[in-house]
Design a protein around this motif. Structure first.
Motif, short mmCIF file in Angstrom:
data_model
loop_
_atom_site.label_atom_id
_atom_site.label_comp_id
_atom_site.label_asym_id
_atom_site.label_seq_id
_atom_site.Cartn_x
_atom_site.Cartn_y
_atom_site.Cartn_z
N VAL A 20 0.81 -1.22 0.10
CA VAL A 20 -0.24 -0.18 0.12
C VAL A 20 0.60 1.23 0.08
O VAL A 20 1.84 1.26 0.77
N SER A 23 -3.72 6.40 0.25
CA SER A 23 -5.12 6.08 0.37
C SER A 23 -5.74 7.37 0.26
O SER A 23 -5.20 8.42 1.12
N TYR A 67 -5.57 -1.00 -7.11
CA TYR A 67 -6.46 -0.42 -6.17
C TYR A 67 -7.49 -1.10 -5.75
O TYR A 67 -8.02 -1.75 -6.35
N HIS A 81 -13.12 5.30 0.66
CA HIS A 81 -11.72 5.38 0.47
C HIS A 81 -11.21 4.50 -0.69
O HIS A 81 -11.81 3.38 -0.80
N THR A 83 -7.69 2.80 -1.88
CA THR A 83 -6.39 2.52 -1.42
C THR A 83 -5.42 2.10 -2.55
O THR A 83 -5.67 1.27 -3.43
#
Length: 108
Positions: A20, A23, A67, A81, A83
């Motif tokens: 990751v 975000s 994502y 959200h 990410t």
């Protein structure tokens, strides 16, 4: 569209499927639709990658941008959200180490 039902956190020192790197919140009052959410993810994640990997000459090797995004169902449950993830291009060859760089790791 694919779904992930479980994500395991592992140290970057171990082989891993993804890392990751950002975000962000989707600031729409209503669900904007699958196409708009995907376009927003593609555009913004591409922009945000260089805030995580400061070296614009970096070779991402076997990593592509993926994502996690809200869909209509998760949006109704409050998911807003997106990410952004560097993910292994080939599941048979996991990522090793971190792609993260900052001013302490860069040189001329």
């Amino acid at each position: 569209m694919k779904y992930a039902f479980e994500v395991d956190e592992v140290p970057c020192s171990q082989g891993h499927d993804g890392e990751v790197f950002a975000s962000f919140r989707v600031n729409h009052t209503g669900y904007p639709g699958d196409d708009e959410v995907l376009e927003l993810a593609e555009t913004k994640c591409a922009d945000l990658q260089f805030g995580y990997v400061l070296d614009s000459w970096a070779d991402f090797g076997d990593a592509d941008i993926y994502y996690f995004t809200p869909d209509r169902t998760t949006w109704r449950r409050g998911d807003r959200h997106i990410t952004c993830i560097f993910g292994a291009s080939d599941p048979k060859h996991p990522l090793e180490g971190s792609l993260r760089s900052d001013t302490t790791t860069l040189d001329a």
